[in-house]
Design a protein around this motif. Structure first.
Motif, mmCIF file in Angstrom:
data_model
loop_
_atom_site.group_PDB
_atom_site.id
_atom_site.type_symbol
_atom_site.label_atom_id
_atom_site.label_comp_id
_atom_site.label_asym_id
_atom_site.label_seq_id
_atom_site.Cartn_x
_atom_site.Cartn_y
_atom_site.Cartn_z
ATOM 1 N N CYS A 61 25.755 -8.668 7.982
ATOM 2 C CA CYS A 61 26.707 -7.916 7.159
ATOM 3 C C CYS A 61 26.019 -7.250 5.973
ATOM 4 O O CYS A 61 25.073 -7.802 5.406
ATOM 5 C CB CYS A 61 27.815 -8.842 6.649
ATOM 6 S SG CYS A 61 28.640 -9.787 7.961
ATOM 7 N N LEU A 109 31.910 -8.542 2.983
ATOM 8 C CA LEU A 109 32.209 -8.341 4.397
ATOM 9 C C LEU A 109 31.902 -9.598 5.199
ATOM 10 O O LEU A 109 32.598 -9.899 6.188
ATOM 11 C CB LEU A 109 31.410 -7.156 4.945
ATOM 12 C CG LEU A 109 31.684 -5.795 4.296
ATOM 13 C CD1 LEU A 109 31.134 -4.663 5.169
ATOM 14 C CD2 LEU A 109 33.171 -5.576 4.035
ATOM 15 N N SER A 133 27.133 -6.877 3.038
ATOM 16 C CA SER A 133 27.443 -7.534 1.766
ATOM 17 C C SER A 133 28.099 -8.874 2.034
ATOM 18 O O SER A 133 28.595 -9.138 3.144
ATOM 19 C CB SER A 133 28.384 -6.663 0.923
ATOM 20 O OG SER A 133 29.683 -6.634 1.505
ATOM 21 N N SER A 160 30.736 -9.220 -5.033
ATOM 22 C CA SER A 160 29.351 -8.856 -5.287
ATOM 23 C C SER A 160 29.080 -8.345 -6.703
ATOM 24 O O SER A 160 27.932 -8.072 -7.043
ATOM 25 C CB SER A 160 28.896 -7.795 -4.267
ATOM 26 O OG SER A 160 29.006 -8.303 -2.955
ATOM 27 N N TRP A 179 29.225 -0.670 5.679
ATOM 28 C CA TRP A 179 30.104 0.289 5.047
ATOM 29 C C TRP A 179 30.072 1.611 5.810
ATOM 30 O O TRP A 179 29.166 1.856 6.611
ATOM 31 C CB TRP A 179 29.651 0.545 3.612
ATOM 32 C CG TRP A 179 29.591 -0.663 2.746
ATOM 33 C CD1 TRP A 179 30.512 -1.671 2.677
ATOM 34 C CD2 TRP A 179 28.543 -0.998 1.813
ATOM 35 N NE1 TRP A 179 30.124 -2.613 1.745
ATOM 36 C CE2 TRP A 179 28.919 -2.227 1.199
ATOM 37 C CE3 TRP A 179 27.352 -0.386 1.428
ATOM 38 C CZ2 TRP A 179 28.119 -2.848 0.238
ATOM 39 C CZ3 TRP A 179 26.560 -1.010 0.465
ATOM 40 C CH2 TRP A 179 26.942 -2.219 -0.120
ATOM 41 N N GLY A 218 23.937 1.327 1.543
ATOM 42 C CA GLY A 218 24.437 0.842 2.825
ATOM 43 C C GLY A 218 23.604 1.319 3.991
ATOM 44 O O GLY A 218 23.308 0.555 4.925
ATOM 45 N N ASP A 254 34.024 -1.988 1.327
ATOM 46 C CA ASP A 254 33.574 -3.292 0.850
ATOM 47 C C ASP A 254 34.772 -4.129 0.431
ATOM 48 O O ASP A 254 35.016 -4.379 -0.758
ATOM 49 C CB ASP A 254 32.599 -3.123 -0.323
ATOM 50 C CG ASP A 254 31.753 -4.371 -0.525
ATOM 51 O OD1 ASP A 254 31.334 -4.965 0.484
ATOM 52 O OD2 ASP A 254 31.501 -4.746 -1.683
ATOM 53 N N SER A 255 35.510 -4.576 1.410
ATOM 54 C CA SER A 255 36.760 -5.293 1.183
ATOM 55 C C SER A 255 36.838 -6.500 2.112
ATOM 56 O O SER A 255 36.651 -6.364 3.331
ATOM 57 C CB SER A 255 37.951 -4.357 1.434
ATOM 58 O OG SER A 255 39.134 -5.073 1.710
#
Length: 337
Positions: free
Chosen positions: A255, A260, A257, A77, A196, A203, A228-229
């Motif tokens: 989601c 995710l 982001s 992102s 998150w 978030g 955020d992984s």
């Protein structure tokens, strides 16, 4: 190559003197409104752009806006800020303004860098990003009386709508409301949230949009939270999709982001749960490549709005007068794939 229009060309088109054109560009307040409008029309028709360096010598103003760029951290992102700075530069060019990009690793280092730029007469305004409640940069900039605006709301405490500085942000809740409404219509009533950990900021705002859309439409108790992984999202959602009871209770996942969403997509492929709809947020090139629907933040619209807050006289001159703080939310759009 066609010759670029000059001040003389504008003067002839508008039927005024060269000095009048110069006054309209540099000190418009002293020109009659009717004349100013005629000259501005000629400038627009000829696509004339004043020579910024020469104007700086005459007015002792640089017509330059400083903007901070974050250190490179990678991730899916991070491209959003890059798009914003690119759009800011393009929009500034169209207004005969310039953008000076500077880097800093900490807030204190950024303030020191800004101080050097202001003292050297290199910038007339600034754009800051990643603001937070009690941000030391805003108070410092107020003390220097430098026009500035922020990309992002000052999260972290207090009412962001009562903040003492101007900002432009994307309406994240509106984006996730649209995403959730689409998921409810296309996939079914059981739409989960992948977000998150609570952060009282971006978030939470995006989660609020999901909850508002789910009210009266389905169960809003299926919530998954990870940093955020991509890897963390993949692990958590693989566990969920591997459990038949959990998997059968999910029609779609909205989601917070694209990172995710990509993790959830990989988990769905790993476990065979590809019937579950997935929608991300940021509309990054990765989401596009994977065919994932996503919320488009439109950083180009944010950049235009930021410049509108910093300029007057049709957006071609950096404002020097005191203006009441303005706060704007840009509406995102849902991109369906």
């Amino acid at each position: 190559m066609a010759k670029a229009p000059t001040v003389e060309d504008v003067a002839r088109r508008a039927g005024v003197s060269r000095q009048t054109v110069s006054n309209v560009i540099n000190t418009p307040a002293i020109v009659r409104e009717e004349t100013r409008a005629r000259v501005q029309r000629a400038i627009d028709e000829l696509a004339y752009r004043p020579h910024v360096a020469a104007r700086s010598l005459r007015t002792r103003r640089s017509s330059t806006i400083g903007v901070h760029i974050d250190p490179f951290t990678g991730g899916i992102s991070g491209v959003i800020l890059d798009r914003f700075i690119h759009a800011l530069t393009e929009n500034a060019n169209e207004r005969a303004l310039r953008v000076l990009i500077y880097s800093a690793r900490t807030r204190d280092e950024e303030i020191a860098r800004l101080s050097d730029l202001i003292d050297g007469g290199e910038i007339d305004a600034a754009v800051i990003t990643g603001t937070a409640f009690g941000d030391p940069r805003t108070g410092w900039l107020d003390g220097r009386e430098l026009p500035y605006a922020a990309f992002g709301r000052p999260w972290g405490g207090g009412d962001v709508w009562e903040s003492g500085h101007s900002w432009v942000d994307v309406d994240g809740a509106a984006g996730t409301r649209a995403a959730t409404s689409h998921a409810l219509e296309v996939y079914g009533p059981r739409v989960a949230w992948l977000g998150w950990p609570p952060d009282a900021g971006t978030g939470d705002d995006r989660e609020r949009g999901w909850r508002e859309a789910m009210t009266g439409s389905g169960s809003a108790d299926r919530v998954f939270r990870v940093p955020d992984s991509v890897a963390d999202a993949r692990d958590v959602m693989a566990q969920a999709f591997s459990d038949a009871t959990v998997r059968d209770d999910i029609d779609a996942v909205v989601c917070v982001s694209d990172a995710l969403a990509v993790g959830a997509h990989l988990a769905a492929v790993d476990t065979g749960a590809t019937r579950i709809g997935l929608i991300g947020f940021d509309n990054t090139p990765v989401a596009e490549a994977l065919g994932l629907s996503s919320v488009e933040q439109a950083p180009e619209l944010v950049a235009r709005a930021v410049l509108d807050l910093l300029t007057d006289d049709g957006g071609r001159r950096i404002s020097t007068g005191e203006r009441a703080p303005e706060r704007l939310l840009v509406q995102p759009r849902l991109v369906i794939r």
